[in-house]
Design a protein around this motif. Sequence first.
Motif, mmCIF file in Angstrom:
data_model
loop_
_atom_site.group_PDB
_atom_site.id
_atom_site.type_symbol
_atom_site.label_atom_id
_atom_site.label_comp_id
_atom_site.label_asym_id
_atom_site.label_seq_id
_atom_site.Cartn_x
_atom_site.Cartn_y
_atom_site.Cartn_z
ATOM 1 N N ALA A 1 5.002 22.117 23.142
ATOM 2 C CA ALA A 1 3.837 21.394 23.648
ATOM 3 C C ALA A 1 4.278 20.226 24.525
ATOM 4 O O ALA A 1 3.603 19.877 25.493
ATOM 5 C CB ALA A 1 2.964 20.919 22.488
ATOM 6 N N HIS B 1 -2.388 19.938 21.433
ATOM 7 C CA HIS B 1 -2.474 20.401 22.825
ATOM 8 C C HIS B 1 -1.622 19.482 23.707
ATOM 9 O O HIS B 1 -1.510 18.292 23.422
ATOM 10 C CB HIS B 1 -3.935 20.361 23.284
ATOM 11 C CG HIS B 1 -4.150 21.011 24.618
ATOM 12 N ND1 HIS B 1 -4.322 20.294 25.772
ATOM 13 C CD2 HIS B 1 -4.201 22.316 24.982
ATOM 14 C CE1 HIS B 1 -4.487 21.126 26.791
ATOM 15 N NE2 HIS B 1 -4.418 22.362 26.335
ATOM 16 N N GLY C 1 6.857 25.183 18.236
ATOM 17 C CA GLY C 1 5.625 25.063 19.020
ATOM 18 C C GLY C 1 5.314 23.624 19.384
ATOM 19 O O GLY C 1 4.868 23.339 20.499
ATOM 20 N N CYS D 1 -1.843 22.319 15.710
ATOM 21 C CA CYS D 1 -0.771 23.296 15.470
ATOM 22 C C CYS D 1 -0.628 24.190 16.677
ATOM 23 O O CYS D 1 -1.162 25.262 16.725
ATOM 24 C CB CYS D 1 -1.064 24.142 14.237
ATOM 25 S SG CYS D 1 0.135 25.452 13.950
ATOM 26 N N PRO D 2 0.112 23.743 17.682
ATOM 27 C CA PRO D 2 0.592 22.377 17.859
ATOM 28 C C PRO D 2 -0.498 21.514 18.477
ATOM 29 O O PRO D 2 -1.533 22.029 18.868
ATOM 30 C CB PRO D 2 1.743 22.561 18.849
ATOM 31 C CG PRO D 2 1.294 23.689 19.719
ATOM 32 C CD PRO D 2 0.504 24.614 18.815
#
Lengths: 487, 322
Positions: free
Chosen positions: B22, B173, B18, B170-171
């Motif tokens: 991002a 942005h 993730g 998480c993650p």
Amino acid sequence: MALTKIEINPMTRLEGHGKISIFLDEKGNVDNAFFQVVELRGYERFVQGMPIEEVPRTVSTICGVCRAVHFTASMKASDGVYNVEPTPTARKIRELFFNAHYVEDHAAILYALGFPDFVVGPTANPAERNLIGLVNAVGAETGKLVLKKRYAAVKILEMLGGKPIHPVAALPGGWSKRVTQEERKEIMALAEEMVELGQLTLKIFEDVVLKNPEYVKLVTGDVYKVVTNYLGSVDENDKVAFYDGTQKFVDTNGKEIARFKGKEYLNYISERVLPWSYLKMPYLKQKGWKGVVDGPDTSLYSVGPLPRLNVASGMPTPLAQQAYEKMFDVFGHKPVHNIMGYHWARAIELLCAAENIREIAKDESLCNPDVRSKLGPASEGVGIVEAPRGTLIHHYITDEKGIVEKANLIVATTHNKGPINIAVKRAAQNFIKNGVVNEGLLNMVELAYRPYDLCLACATHALPGHDPLQIDIYDCDGKLYKTLKNF
Amino acid sequence: MADKKLRLAVLMAGACGGCDMAIVDISETLVDVLPSLEVVFWAPTVADVKYKDLEAMPDKSVDVGLISGMIRLDEHEHMSKVMRAKCNVVVAYGACAAMGGIPGMANMHTKEDIFQTAYFDTFSTDNPDGITPQPHYLMDGKYDLTLPEFYPYVRPIQSVIDVDYFIGGCPPHHSVVLNALVAILKGELPPKGSWITNGKAVCDVCPRNPRNTDEKRELVKEVRRTIEGDPDENKCLLQQGYMCLGPITQGDCGALCTKVNIPCAGCGGPIPGVKDFGLRAISAIASILDNEELVEQIPSPVKLFYRYSLPSSMLGKKVKKA
Ligand code: SF4
Ligand code: SF4
Ligand code: SF4
């Protein structure tokens, strides 16, 4: 017998580490091959004790590439836990959301992983056989256009889900956010961009692959062929269903052998524990455990884009339906066992998901306020969705307060464990003869597992768009004999 | 940063991908940043460059290294150390790297517990011979198969190497990632050891904050789960009894969760000055509850307050009694 071991290590995976071990006999021919995976992080254990409504945003982190699939499957399971159906509006929002994930994910996989082999060429210099090479081949304009149109889907995920990766808006029987009319109109405009992305993607596939007889041979020939049973979801018209449907199994001839919903999965699927892989190997329970073999008697089955198209009688949307007919015309038979068909099916599904979004967004009732249901007493629930990579099953038992006591998850790449193993072994047997191991082998082995889109992180993050592989060949004494790499 | 490109390395340790996605989600804007960057390493997720190539690079030859994910395998630890040696600046990128993350919740259980569940107790498991995967296994007397061994516990990056900066989320942005990349490119970095953050709490950027809506803060009279009731979309979730960790979480995300009516679960990491996120969360929440009995209504408090940070807390992990 003195066997030489070839390790392809690392195959880069999301949760850590995967590798292929190939064993050569003394003549240098492939005796056996194993696809080994580390996939264990313990989610089934540590969600125990959590309130079920907190589970979707938690289990979403099993994979960040499949950013909305564990989230959606566990949310559906939470409906079951509280014995509720989502409200009509919540169901529409969820379905729209899930289809946006399809567009974003299939696009990432195809452009980073699938197309470079064809657009740049399967025997091209590995350093160029990647996304950058792809952009060079199709032009920077097209490359930027694709990125921009893909982002339309990411925007929808954020608008509806809160976080664009690892969303948070799930509620049992509902959805935490209401959609405004302005948002709906924005989604309608984004849907047009995504339909265009779907059409463009199919056009690239057709122009590059279908107009090249060499590639057509690769796609329809026997080298990359694994004969298994297939599993996928269908709607009430027997068309491909992503978010919700009935799970249908067909045999190696395409004959329906079973249909199930929800908890019945336990009657059909078993997962064999293997001593040599952290990933278990599922098989069709009715046929019994027969080991890692394909063919008419196999108990292995495959999931994902190609299996979905194999089990269904068509696509639920008009443009995707046309593309579907064309694909099976070219193959001339059904089911298609040629695993390169996965890429083609993926492109068709991308278009289908975009059309689905367009359809749902047209409906003004998407903005109705009824997004929360009254919950029943908590107990047990199973959530099944068709993740882009295949059937995904989440199963939870909770106490009467909805606190998780037990969990069972079967993810798409797990179902495909056996078929991938066979694909890799077959490719190895085809290309490694009399001890001759050369650079060409590397990409041929890659070609064999790539269509399954093993949830490899590299599949999508790749700037070069290419799985780095290294093959270390050891002699019988365990001394390093030769190293081959594709980078 | 006129003509010299910034040499960047990205390592995915025990991560879900993730955090890498991002970066991809920066989309076309990434194309604008790329000319200023030279990605010398991005593995195992991306790359024409592998572990051993990074190992072969001269020490301190890379400007900035981002590490996502936690430490679970020996390989994660080894590669983090290699990153430390090669990179001038190392960033623990994302909740897993900075705090242990969601996979760190596994630390409430032993490895044996986790194996028991995965290979014996789960409903669809078929294990007639009672086996578990083995680090070394000789199949049919001739196939010598090996698997990497897991460490018994999850650890955050700074427990194995010295970390210069932290980024939460998480993650994170994609806008946060872009801002961080630009800050790094411009050399506008905070003092070593800090989080790269706007320094605000989620509450500060949350449109529901009573301070912004001119409402009075009151003690919370009931604890509600998100399945209970239908929250007023304009009022503070915490004030309505939903356990929102916005007061002590960094708000670089712009309050993404509360905007869709879901309480903040703390993925952004602790606001500046807080060492143990969960402890501080417990005291912050306790201080606004009307009475002590309400605490008992919070289901599974450890998995709420330490959801992203258990491995970096003072609790750390389950201790097995000898
Ligand atoms: S911080 Fe979140 S997104 Fe990043 S690797 Fe960890 S679980 Fe995945
Ligand atoms: S407690 Fe939560 S809802 Fe309330 S102001 Fe802070 S972030 Fe917003
Ligand atoms: S609101 Fe909290 S949990 Fe949600 S993204 Fe922001 S920091 Fe993370």
